[in-house]
Design an enzyme around this catalytic site. Structure first.
Site, PDB file in Angstrom:
ATOM      1  N   PHE A 290       0.858  -1.185   0.000  1.00 10.31           N
ATOM      2  CA  PHE A 290       0.000   0.000   0.000  1.00 10.31           C
ATOM      3  C   PHE A 290       0.893   1.233   0.000  1.00 10.31           C
ATOM      4  CE2 PHE A 290      -2.456   3.437   1.892  1.00 10.31           C
ATOM      5  CZ  PHE A 290      -3.583   3.390   1.090  1.00 10.31           C
TER       6      PHE A 290
ATOM      7  N   ASP B   3       9.309   2.687   1.647  1.00  9.50           N
ATOM      8  CA  ASP B   3       8.147   3.432   2.115  1.00  9.50           C
ATOM      9  C   ASP B   3       8.023   3.152   3.609  1.00  9.50           C
ATOM     10  OD1 ASP B   3       5.660   4.227   2.957  1.00  9.50           O
ATOM     11  OD2 ASP B   3       4.621   3.636   1.112  1.00  9.50           O
TER      12      ASP B   3
ATOM     13  N   LYS C 260       2.403   9.646   8.234  1.00 11.65           N
ATOM     14  CA  LYS C 260       1.760   9.126   9.451  1.00 11.65           C
ATOM     15  C   LYS C 260       2.372   9.716  10.745  1.00 11.65           C
ATOM     16  CE  LYS C 260      -0.966   5.442   7.712  1.00 11.65           C
ATOM     17  NZ  LYS C 260      -0.610   4.810   6.437  1.00 11.65           N
TER      18      LYS C 260
END
Ligand SMILES: *Cc1c(COP(=O)(O)O)cnc(C)c1O
Length: 388
Positions: A130, A215, A244
Site C-alpha cells: 500500500f 516506504d 503518518k
C-alpha cells in the site's frame, strides 16, 4: 439528527459512515459523544506517536501558531530547517536531503517523480503493498481491487510477490528506475519479509543501477523500535518516504533522498504549498525531541516483545507478526471484524486490515498498565467472539 446521520447527509461515502463519533482524547484514551471511554490501540492509524493532546505537542503547536503560521516555501523558516536536519541526522548520511509534503501518498509521488529523473521509467513494487490513494501512488499499490476502477493508471509498473528474492531478481533490470517496498507491509496485515530480503533487494538494485525506495510511512518515526524500520537489515535505501507518525498527529509527509546515485530536484521541478509548514514541523520537532529525551525507541521495542509474549498465549491467536508497536495479531479464524466490533463495545479501539488479522499501532508513549489493560480486553473480546 445525530452525527452519523449528518455525516451520511454531507460526506462522500468513501469511508462508509463511522459508527463512533470521538470528541476528546488524552494520551492513549479517547471518549465518544456519549462519554464512553476507549483505549486507543490504533492511534489514528499509526499516527499519534505521542498520543492525544500531549502537552509537548500542544505547547509546540500553540506557540508556533501564535508566532508564525504559514508562509509557503518561498521563505525559509526555522521549524522546517530544524526538522530536516533532525531527519538527515537520523539517516546517518550527511548527504541526505529532505522534501516536505503533507501525506504518505504525496511522499511517494515525490519518489516516483525523482525516479523519472534517472531517465528510466519502470517501477517495481510488491503485491499486497500500500503506497497511497493518489493516482501515482495508487499505480504502485499492489492491491488490484483498489486500482482497477481507476485504470488506466501509470504505465510501466510491475508487481512481484513480497519477500521473494528470486521473483525480484527476475523483475529488476537495466530498465528499472525504482524498486519501492515497505519495510513491513502495514495495510496488508503487518506482513514481515524474511530476514535478508531487503538486503538482497538492495544488492539487486545496485547491480542494475535501479533506485531503491523504502516506504516507511507506517513503520517510521520509532514505531518499530527503530527510526525507519529497516535499520536492523543493515541497509541504506536511496529514498525513504515518511508521513503518518512524522507530524506527531499533524499532517506532514517527507521524502528523503540519500547516497550518491539518487538524482536531485532542481528549482521548480517539484513543490507543495502546505508541505513542511511551520506548525506541522513544530509538532514533529516536539515529538522527536520527546522520543529522544525519554529514550522511547528502546521502550517501544520492549513493549512489542511483551505484547508478543502475552498475546501468543491467548486461545484463538495463531501468530503475532511485526515489531515494536506495529503488530498484526493473526487469528485462527476469520473473525477479525467481529472482534474489532466486540472490542469497541468493551472500550478498546482496534483495526482489522483483513479477515483474520487485527492490527495495533498505539501511541509510542503507551504505559505498561495500558498494555496490560489492552491484553485483558483483547482476550475477553476474542473469547466472547469465539464462544458465541
Ligand atoms: C498510510 C500509508 C500511505 C499513504 O499515506 P496517506 O497519508 O494516507 O497518503 C503510504 N504508504 C504506507 C506504507 C502507508 O501505510
Amino acid at each position: 439528527m445525530n452525527t452519523q446521520e449528518r455525516w451520511h447527509g454531507a460526506m462522500q461515502n468513501n469511508y462508509g459512515t463511522p459508527t463512533i463519533t470521538l470528541v476528546r482524547g488524552d494520551g492513549v484514551e479517547v471518549w465518544d459523544d456519549e462519554e464512553r471511554r476507549y483505549l486507543d490501540f490504533l492511534g489514528g492509524i499509526a499516527t499519534n506517536i505521542l498520543g492525544h493532546s500531549h502537552p509537548a505537542i500542544v505547547k509546540a503547536v500553540s506557540s508556533q501558531i501564535r508566532e508564525l503560521s504559514h508562509v509557503s516555501n518561498l521563505y525559509a523558516h526555522k521549524p522546517g530547517v530544524e526538522l530536516a536536519e533532525k531527519l538527515r541526522d537520523m539517516t546517518n548520511d550527511p548527504s541526505a536531503r529532505i522534501f516536505f509534503c503533507n501525506s504518505g501518498a504525496e511522499a511517494n509521488e515525490a519518489a516516483i517523480k525523482i525516479s523519472r529523473l534517472t531517465g528510466r521509467t519502470q517501477i517495481i513494487a510488491a503485491l499486497g503493498a500500500f503506497h497511497g490513494r493518489t493516482t501515482g501512488a495508487l499505480s504502485i499499490t499492489g492491491q488490484e481491487g483498489k486500482r482497477r476502477p481507476f485504470e488506466p493508471l501509470l504505465p510501466d509498473v510491475r508487481f512481484v510477490p513480497y519477500g521473494d528474492v528470486k521473483a525480484m531478481s527476475r523483475a529488476v533490470s537495466k530498465k528499472t528506475a525504482l524498486v519501492i517496498l515497505e519495510a513491513i507491509q502495514g495495510e496488508n496485515g503487518v506482513v514481515v519479509p524474511p530476514i535478508g530480503y531487503l538486503k538482497a533487494v538492495r544488492e539487486l538494485c545496485d547491480t542494475k543501477g535501479a533506485l531503491f525506495a523504502i516506504d516507511a510511512v507506517q513503520t517510521g518515526m520509532g514505531r518499530t523500535g527503530e527510526w525507519f524500520g529497516f535499520e536492523s537489515e543493515g541497509i541504506a535505501p536511496d529514498v525513504i518516504t515518511l508521513a503518518k507518525g512524522l507530524g506527531g498527529g499533524l499532517p506532514l509527509g517527507a521524502m528523503i533522498t540519500l547516497g550518491k546515485r539518487v538524482p536531485a530536484f532542481k528549482p521548480g521541478e517539484h513543490g507543495s504549498t502546505f508541505g513542511g509548514n511551520p506548525i506541522s514541523c513544530a509538532a514533529a520537532n516536539a515529538a522527536v525531541d520527546h522520543l529522544v529525551k525519554r529514550d522511547l525507541l528502546w521502550k517501544v521495542a520492549q513493549a512489542g516483545e511483551f505484547l508478543k509474549a502475552e498475546l501468543s498465549m491467548i486461545g484463538g491467536v495463531q501468530e503475532v507478526r511485526g515489531r515494536g508497536l506495529l503488530l498484526g495479531i493473526v487469528l485462527d479464524s476469520n473473525v477479525a471484524t467481529e472482534l474489532a466490533n466486540k472490542a469497541a463495545s468493551h472500550g478498546l479501539l482496534l483495526n482489522a486490515p483483513n479477515k483474520n488479522v487485527i492490527r495495533i499501532a498505539p501511541a509510542l508513549v503507551v504505559s505498561k498498565a495500558q498494555l496490560k489493560e489492552f491484553v485483558k480486553i483483547f482476550a475477553k473480546s476474542l473469547g466472547e467472539v469465539l464462544n458465541g
